[in-house]
Design a protein around this motif. Structure first.
Motif, mmCIF file in Angstrom:
data_model
loop_
_atom_site.group_PDB
_atom_site.id
_atom_site.type_symbol
_atom_site.label_atom_id
_atom_site.label_comp_id
_atom_site.label_asym_id
_atom_site.label_seq_id
_atom_site.Cartn_x
_atom_site.Cartn_y
_atom_site.Cartn_z
ATOM 1 N N TRP A 159 -36.190 -10.068 -36.499
ATOM 2 C CA TRP A 159 -35.784 -11.461 -36.697
ATOM 3 C C TRP A 159 -35.703 -12.193 -35.359
ATOM 4 N N VAL A 160 -35.131 -11.525 -34.358
ATOM 5 C CA VAL A 160 -35.043 -12.115 -33.019
ATOM 6 C C VAL A 160 -36.439 -12.256 -32.416
ATOM 7 N N ALA A 161 -37.307 -11.287 -32.672
ATOM 8 C CA ALA A 161 -38.660 -11.329 -32.117
ATOM 9 C C ALA A 161 -39.449 -12.517 -32.643
ATOM 10 N N VAL A 162 -39.449 -12.704 -33.959
ATOM 11 C CA VAL A 162 -40.251 -13.789 -34.535
ATOM 12 C C VAL A 162 -39.721 -15.147 -34.103
ATOM 13 N N HIS A 163 -38.419 -15.256 -33.920
ATOM 14 C CA HIS A 163 -37.866 -16.541 -33.477
ATOM 15 C C HIS A 163 -38.163 -16.817 -32.003
ATOM 16 N N THR A 218 -48.723 -4.816 -26.942
ATOM 17 C CA THR A 218 -47.892 -3.639 -26.701
ATOM 18 C C THR A 218 -46.421 -4.028 -26.597
ATOM 19 N N LYS A 219 -46.162 -5.303 -26.286
ATOM 20 C CA LYS A 219 -44.792 -5.789 -26.180
ATOM 21 C C LYS A 219 -44.351 -6.537 -27.434
ATOM 22 N N PHE A 220 -45.273 -7.313 -28.019
ATOM 23 C CA PHE A 220 -45.003 -8.096 -29.221
ATOM 24 C C PHE A 220 -46.049 -7.749 -30.284
ATOM 25 N N PRO A 221 -45.938 -6.580 -30.913
ATOM 26 C CA PRO A 221 -46.937 -6.207 -31.924
ATOM 27 C C PRO A 221 -46.968 -7.201 -33.072
ATOM 28 N N ASP A 222 -48.169 -7.427 -33.589
ATOM 29 C CA ASP A 222 -48.352 -8.391 -34.679
ATOM 30 C C ASP A 222 -49.481 -7.884 -35.565
ATOM 31 N N ASN A 223 -49.194 -6.800 -36.301
ATOM 32 C CA ASN A 223 -50.218 -6.203 -37.151
ATOM 33 C C ASN A 223 -49.617 -5.855 -38.507
ATOM 34 N N VAL A 264 -41.264 -0.812 -31.923
ATOM 35 C CA VAL A 264 -41.281 -1.520 -30.639
ATOM 36 C C VAL A 264 -40.107 -2.484 -30.549
ATOM 37 N N PHE A 265 -39.875 -3.260 -31.605
ATOM 38 C CA PHE A 265 -38.835 -4.280 -31.584
ATOM 39 C C PHE A 265 -37.437 -3.688 -31.383
ATOM 40 N N GLN A 266 -37.243 -2.429 -31.771
ATOM 41 C CA GLN A 266 -35.919 -1.824 -31.711
ATOM 42 C C GLN A 266 -35.674 -1.013 -30.438
ATOM 43 N N THR A 267 -36.580 -1.130 -29.468
ATOM 44 C CA THR A 267 -36.394 -0.408 -28.207
ATOM 45 C C THR A 267 -35.509 -1.210 -27.252
ATOM 46 N N PRO A 268 -34.771 -0.528 -26.366
ATOM 47 C CA PRO A 268 -33.958 -1.238 -25.364
ATOM 48 C C PRO A 268 -34.787 -2.157 -24.470
ATOM 49 N N SER A 269 -36.013 -1.741 -24.150
ATOM 50 C CA SER A 269 -36.851 -2.572 -23.277
ATOM 51 C C SER A 269 -37.219 -3.879 -23.961
ATOM 52 N N PHE A 270 -37.440 -3.848 -25.289
ATOM 53 C CA PHE A 270 -37.758 -5.087 -25.999
ATOM 54 C C PHE A 270 -36.535 -5.988 -26.069
ATOM 55 N N ALA A 271 -35.367 -5.402 -26.279
ATOM 56 C CA ALA A 271 -34.136 -6.197 -26.307
ATOM 57 C C ALA A 271 -33.929 -6.906 -24.971
#
Length: 232
Positions: A55-59, A131-136, A145-152
């Protein structure tokens, strides 16, 4: 899939979500909520059964599109040439940007408009990196990917930098946007952004302090909207 990032030409191409992907599905949920007359409070709330990280990623993508569209109106204005490096908001702030070339990192002082351009370019680069913002179509892989500490950490940086862009626009360009009739759109986008950031605690207090005069009434509306029977 790559999309154009902002440039001084004033031409902006939105960063889109691939049809059928997790990002696309969550993006459409927000559009349906607002399009059906739902409140901003309802639109920012995490949908039942969905991942907070997704949800945070798409926003992050959608808020980038909002602010880059607004900046696109300003980016070809000759007025921008009058800004000099070292003149920031609030008074005394200096905008700096670090460039990486191989193993070398150079930091330069930039003007407020150049800072905005570099921020928007940097965000577009992060989002266009699959690799950072997958969209498939692989929801499980995207969520991994979205739930990794690096993505946060990356998303935290994106939201903080978007807030700084809003700060520059309000402090230096609000009058111009008001004259163009775009002030209501700017205010609506900023309210949506702040409701979302408040809902998920994305901005530290020290970050929002320079815009407290604008943020405080918005956050008040947000908290009032969370009370039973109230929606904003």
């Amino acid at each position: 899939m790559n999309y154009s990032a902002p440039s001084n030409s004033g031409t902006f191409q939105p960063l889109r979500h691939k049809t059928g992907s997790l990002r696309d599905r969550l993006h459409r949920y927000t559009k349906r909520t607002l399009g059906a007359g739902g409140s901003v409070t309802e639109a920012v709330a995490l949908p039942p059964g969905e991942s907070c990280a997704g949800w945070v990623a798409v926003h992050a993508v959608d808020f980038y599109n909002d602010i880059s569209t607004i900046w696109g109106v300003m980016s070809s204005d000759p007025y921008l040439e009058s800004f000099r490096p070292g003149e920031g908001f609030p008074s005394g702030v200096e905008y700096r940007w670090s460039e990486v070339s191989g193993n070398d990192v150079s930091t330069v002082s930039v003007s407020a408009p150049i800072y905005i351009e570099k921020v928007l370019q940097w965000i577009a680069d992060q989002i266009n990196d699959v690799t950072k913002f997958p969209d498939n179509d692989d929801d499980a892989e995207s969520l991994r990917v979205f739930q990794t500490p690096s993505f946060a950490a990356l998303c935290g940086q994106i939201y903080r930098r978007l807030f700084r862009v809003y700060g520059i626009i309000y402090s230096s360009f609000f009058g111009t946007l008001e004259a163009l009739g775009m002030a209501p759109h700017l205010n609506t986008c900023f309210k949506h952004f702040m409701f979302f950031c408040t809902e998920f605690g994305l901005l530290p207090d020290r970050e929002i302090e320079p815009l407290e005069v604008l943020v405080k009434p918005i956050k008040k509306k947000y908290y009032l909207s969370k009370q039973p029977g109230n929606m904003s």
